[in-house]
Scaffold this motif. Structure first.
Motif, PDB file in Angstrom:
ATOM      1  N   VAL A  82       0.840  -1.199   0.000  1.00  0.00           N
ATOM      2  CA  VAL A  82       0.000   0.000   0.000  1.00  0.00           C
ATOM      3  C   VAL A  82       0.876   1.250   0.000  1.00  0.00           C
ATOM      4  N   ARG A  83       1.926   1.226   0.809  1.00  0.00           N
ATOM      5  CA  ARG A  83       2.841   2.356   0.877  1.00  0.00           C
ATOM      6  C   ARG A  83       3.523   2.606  -0.467  1.00  0.00           C
ATOM      7  N   GLN A  84       3.965   1.543  -1.127  1.00  0.00           N
ATOM      8  CA  GLN A  84       4.618   1.716  -2.427  1.00  0.00           C
ATOM      9  C   GLN A  84       3.651   2.265  -3.462  1.00  0.00           C
ATOM     10  N   ASP A  85       2.413   1.781  -3.431  1.00  0.00           N
ATOM     11  CA  ASP A  85       1.396   2.293  -4.350  1.00  0.00           C
ATOM     12  C   ASP A  85       1.165   3.775  -4.109  1.00  0.00           C
ATOM     13  N   SER A  86       1.108   4.177  -2.843  1.00  0.00           N
ATOM     14  CA  SER A  86       0.920   5.585  -2.500  1.00  0.00           C
ATOM     15  C   SER A  86       2.090   6.433  -2.988  1.00  0.00           C
ATOM     16  N   LEU A  87       3.308   5.945  -2.779  1.00  0.00           N
ATOM     17  CA  LEU A  87       4.479   6.692  -3.226  1.00  0.00           C
ATOM     18  C   LEU A  87       4.517   6.824  -4.741  1.00  0.00           C
ATOM     19  N   ASP A  88       4.151   5.753  -5.447  1.00  0.00           N
ATOM     20  CA  ASP A  88       4.126   5.812  -6.915  1.00  0.00           C
ATOM     21  C   ASP A  88       3.136   6.876  -7.397  1.00  0.00           C
ATOM     22  N   LYS A  89       1.969   6.905  -6.784  1.00  0.00           N
ATOM     23  CA  LYS A  89       0.930   7.830  -7.237  1.00  0.00           C
ATOM     24  C   LYS A  89       1.234   9.272  -6.847  1.00  0.00           C
ATOM     25  N   THR A  90       1.712   9.481  -5.616  1.00  0.00           N
ATOM     26  CA  THR A  90       2.071  10.848  -5.236  1.00  0.00           C
ATOM     27  C   THR A  90       3.281  11.328  -6.033  1.00  0.00           C
ATOM     28  N   GLY A  91       4.195  10.406  -6.343  1.00  0.00           N
ATOM     29  CA  GLY A  91       5.345  10.779  -7.172  1.00  0.00           C
ATOM     30  C   GLY A  91       4.909  11.222  -8.557  1.00  0.00           C
ATOM     31  N   TYR A  92       3.981  10.489  -9.147  1.00  0.00           N
ATOM     32  CA  TYR A  92       3.468  10.878 -10.467  1.00  0.00           C
ATOM     33  C   TYR A  92       2.753  12.221 -10.393  1.00  0.00           C
ATOM     34  N   ALA A  93       1.967  12.415  -9.337  1.00  0.00           N
ATOM     35  CA  ALA A  93       1.250  13.678  -9.188  1.00  0.00           C
ATOM     36  C   ALA A  93       2.222  14.849  -9.071  1.00  0.00           C
ATOM     37  N   ILE A  94       3.323  14.652  -8.331  1.00  0.00           N
ATOM     38  CA  ILE A  94       4.307  15.722  -8.177  1.00  0.00           C
ATOM     39  C   ILE A  94       4.977  16.026  -9.515  1.00  0.00           C
ATOM     40  N   GLU A  95       5.236  15.002 -10.327  1.00  0.00           N
ATOM     41  CA  GLU A  95       5.792  15.241 -11.665  1.00  0.00           C
ATOM     42  C   GLU A  95       4.841  16.107 -12.497  1.00  0.00           C
ATOM     43  N   ARG A  96       3.547  15.805 -12.436  1.00  0.00           N
ATOM     44  CA  ARG A  96       2.565  16.602 -13.173  1.00  0.00           C
ATOM     45  C   ARG A  96       2.504  18.033 -12.636  1.00  0.00           C
ATOM     46  N   ILE A  97       2.588  18.174 -11.316  1.00  0.00           N
ATOM     47  CA  ILE A  97       2.529  19.504 -10.703  1.00  0.00           C
ATOM     48  C   ILE A  97       3.768  20.317 -11.065  1.00  0.00           C
ATOM     49  N   ILE A 100      -0.793  15.332  -0.682  1.00  0.00           N
ATOM     50  CA  ILE A 100      -0.058  16.380  -1.393  1.00  0.00           C
ATOM     51  C   ILE A 100      -0.706  17.717  -1.035  1.00  0.00           C
ATOM     52  N   VAL A 101       0.125  18.680  -0.690  1.00  0.00           N
ATOM     53  CA  VAL A 101      -0.361  19.994  -0.277  1.00  0.00           C
ATOM     54  C   VAL A 101       0.190  21.056  -1.221  1.00  0.00           C
ATOM     55  N   LEU A 102      -0.719  21.806  -1.844  1.00  0.00           N
ATOM     56  CA  LEU A 102      -0.354  22.919  -2.720  1.00  0.00           C
ATOM     57  C   LEU A 102      -0.746  24.223  -2.050  1.00  0.00           C
ATOM     58  N   GLU A 128      -5.790  28.849   1.970  1.00  0.00           N
ATOM     59  CA  GLU A 128      -4.352  28.981   1.694  1.00  0.00           C
ATOM     60  C   GLU A 128      -3.753  27.768   1.011  1.00  0.00           C
ATOM     61  N   VAL A 129      -4.289  26.580   1.293  1.00  0.00           N
ATOM     62  CA  VAL A 129      -3.703  25.369   0.723  1.00  0.00           C
ATOM     63  C   VAL A 129      -4.801  24.482   0.144  1.00  0.00           C
ATOM     64  N   LEU A 130      -4.430  23.774  -0.917  1.00  0.00           N
ATOM     65  CA  LEU A 130      -5.278  22.755  -1.519  1.00  0.00           C
ATOM     66  C   LEU A 130      -4.626  21.409  -1.237  1.00  0.00           C
ATOM     67  N   ARG A 131      -5.410  20.473  -0.715  1.00  0.00           N
ATOM     68  CA  ARG A 131      -4.876  19.169  -0.347  1.00  0.00           C
ATOM     69  C   ARG A 131      -5.578  18.081  -1.137  1.00  0.00           C
ATOM     70  N   PHE A 132      -4.807  17.100  -1.606  1.00  0.00           N
ATOM     71  CA  PHE A 132      -5.407  15.922  -2.239  1.00  0.00           C
ATOM     72  C   PHE A 132      -4.473  14.735  -2.066  1.00  0.00           C
ATOM     73  N   ALA A 133      -5.055  13.538  -2.148  1.00  0.00           N
ATOM     74  CA  ALA A 133      -4.289  12.318  -1.893  1.00  0.00           C
ATOM     75  C   ALA A 133      -4.742  11.209  -2.839  1.00  0.00           C
ATOM     76  N   PRO A 134      -3.955  10.911  -3.860  1.00  0.00           N
ATOM     77  CA  PRO A 134      -4.277   9.743  -4.697  1.00  0.00           C
ATOM     78  C   PRO A 134      -3.954   8.466  -3.926  1.00  0.00           C
ATOM     79  N   PHE A 135      -4.984   7.657  -3.644  1.00  0.00           N
ATOM     80  CA  PHE A 135      -4.783   6.478  -2.800  1.00  0.00           C
ATOM     81  C   PHE A 135      -5.128   5.219  -3.588  1.00  0.00           C
ATOM     82  N   VAL A 136      -5.278   4.090  -2.900  1.00  0.00           N
ATOM     83  CA  VAL A 136      -5.390   2.795  -3.575  1.00  0.00           C
ATOM     84  C   VAL A 136      -6.585   2.728  -4.520  1.00  0.00           C
TER      85      VAL A 136
END
Length: 403
Positions: free
Chosen positions: A288-303, A332-334, A359-367
């Motif tokens: 689950v942790r690896q899946d979360s890291l993969d998805k947040t990593g992809y989201a950060i690349e897009r951001i 992820i916090v923007l 002030e911040v937008l938060r989102f979390a791509p999860f499983v």
């Protein structure tokens, strides 16, 4: 629809309606006798009852979640109650007054310490945060021979930053060297980060199943290190050594974890408590942790592409949560101007995020999210920043406070 708010309330597991129907059946068929025995609907492996369910679920599901020994975990109604109960214990304050915590802690901790300071002698040392992150060195320096408790979050609720396990261990070692106790708030780690309370050196670990663990409300939990004798003054009759003796004076239960029960437990919420854990613990939290890291990593690349200098409309927007994998939680916090308007506008595009203080937008791509969900979210943010559409959007006035 892209539902990206795992950090605030997890999605309902498909098995939840059936388990809630089971609660209705147990109530209807057994009535009061359900307190003495009900069918094992939680894979506990032995006879259970409404009376023992907080401990039985602690052993079967929470202990494996935290790599904790049996007999150390118990379900709780919410973390605020648990922290209040911890602060009501006299033992840690014997000859001590200090409580060390960070400004980055959730109000369940910060508010509790402030209010208890009016009830017992407490010297509250609130360490300034570095941005929204814990300043570990400053916290280490704040721990003295007068310190009773140290409180720290495993994952920050405002930044999404995961405190490295080595940092928590350093706080534990310093606290123990000075005779203090360490309580780790793992609410934003539960279900998305693999936890080993022994490796962390935590004396107490609190958290809840509401968020990524998809257990909904009323299902927090407490871990107490084996051998730690705590006697909360906020115990209720469910925590008494002889509850049906109805004695005039309370007597602490011989099992420490049961001392943190209060009045009659809310049974219905415990029926659906672990349906999300069934899903997550199947493949294991490391997966689950690896899946979360993969998805947040992809989201950060897009951001990063979105926020490149040549990108239109991205002025004043930046990533506030950590980039490094070992420091990322599931969120992820923007930071951006008018984040509340962005959040409201994104809902009109079928993208569900969260904002705080405008002030911040938060989102979390999860499983349960796909790469397409991430693309849909970032594309919608890009459209809004380029066109200013969110600034012209008027949110419905009947909307509630939760985003």
């Amino acid at each position: 629809m892209a539902e990206l708010r795992a950090f605030t309330h997890g999605l309902m597991p498909q098995t939840t309606p059936a388990i809630m129907q089971a609660f209705c059946e147990d109530w209807a068929e057994r009535g009061v006798d359900a307190w003495n025995g009900v069918p094992d609907r939680w894979d506990i492996g032995h006879q259970t009852s409404w009376w023992t369910l907080p401990e039985d679920l602690g052993d079967r599901w929470i202990s494996p979640l935290l790599s904790a020994a049996p007999g150390t975990c118990v379900l709780q109604p919410n973390v605020h109650w648990t922290v209040a109960a911890l602060l009501s214990c006299d033992e840690p304050f014997d000859g001590r007054t200090g409580v060390v915590l960070s400004e980055a802690e959730f109000p369940s901790v910060r508010h509790n310490v402030r209010q208890w300071a009016g009830l017992r002698e407490i010297n509250m040392h609130e360490v300034a945060a570095s941005g929204a992150d814990v300043d570990v060195e400053a916290m280490l320096d704040a721990i003295t021979d007068d310190t009773a408790w140290v409180f720290v979050s495993h994952v920050g609720f405002a930044s999404g930053a995961k405190l490295p396990d080595a940092a928590i261990r350093a706080l534990a070692d310093r606290a123990h060297a000075r005779g203090a106790l360490l309580c780790v708030d793992g609410y934003h780690a539960t279900g998305s980060v693999d936890v080993d309370v022994n490796a962390l050196g935590a004396d107490v670990y609190v958290g809840g199943l509401l968020k990524e663990a998809s257990g909904s409300s009323g299902n927090s939990y407490l871990y107490v290190r084996p051998g730690l004798d705590l006697r909360p003054r906020l115990s209720g009759w469910f925590a008494d050594a002889d509850p049906f003796g109805f004695n005039a004076a309370p007597e602490p239960h011989p099992r420490v974890r049961r001392r943190f029960l209060a009045g009659t437990t809310a049974v219905a919420s415990m029926y659906h408590a672990v349906e999300g854990l069934r899903v997550l613990l199947g493949p294991g939290l490391d997966a689950v942790r690896q899946d979360s890291l993969d998805k947040t990593g992809y989201a950060i690349e897009r951001i990063d592409a979105l926020l490149a200098p040549e990108a239109a409309g991205a002025s004043g927007v930046h990533l506030r949560s950590p980039r490094e994998a070992e420091r990322r939680g599931a969120m992820i916090v923007l930071a951006m101007p008018d984040a509340d308007k962005m959040c409201a506008w994104l809902k009109t595009r079928g993208v569900y995020t969260d904002s705080r203080r405008g002030e911040v937008l938060r989102f979390a791509p999860f499983v349960w999210n796909t790469q397409e969900d991430i693309d849909r979210c970032v594309d919608a943010i890009a459209e809004a920043l380029e066109t200013g559409a969110h600034l012209r959007y008027e949110a419905p006035t009947e909307a509630g406070p939760v985003t």
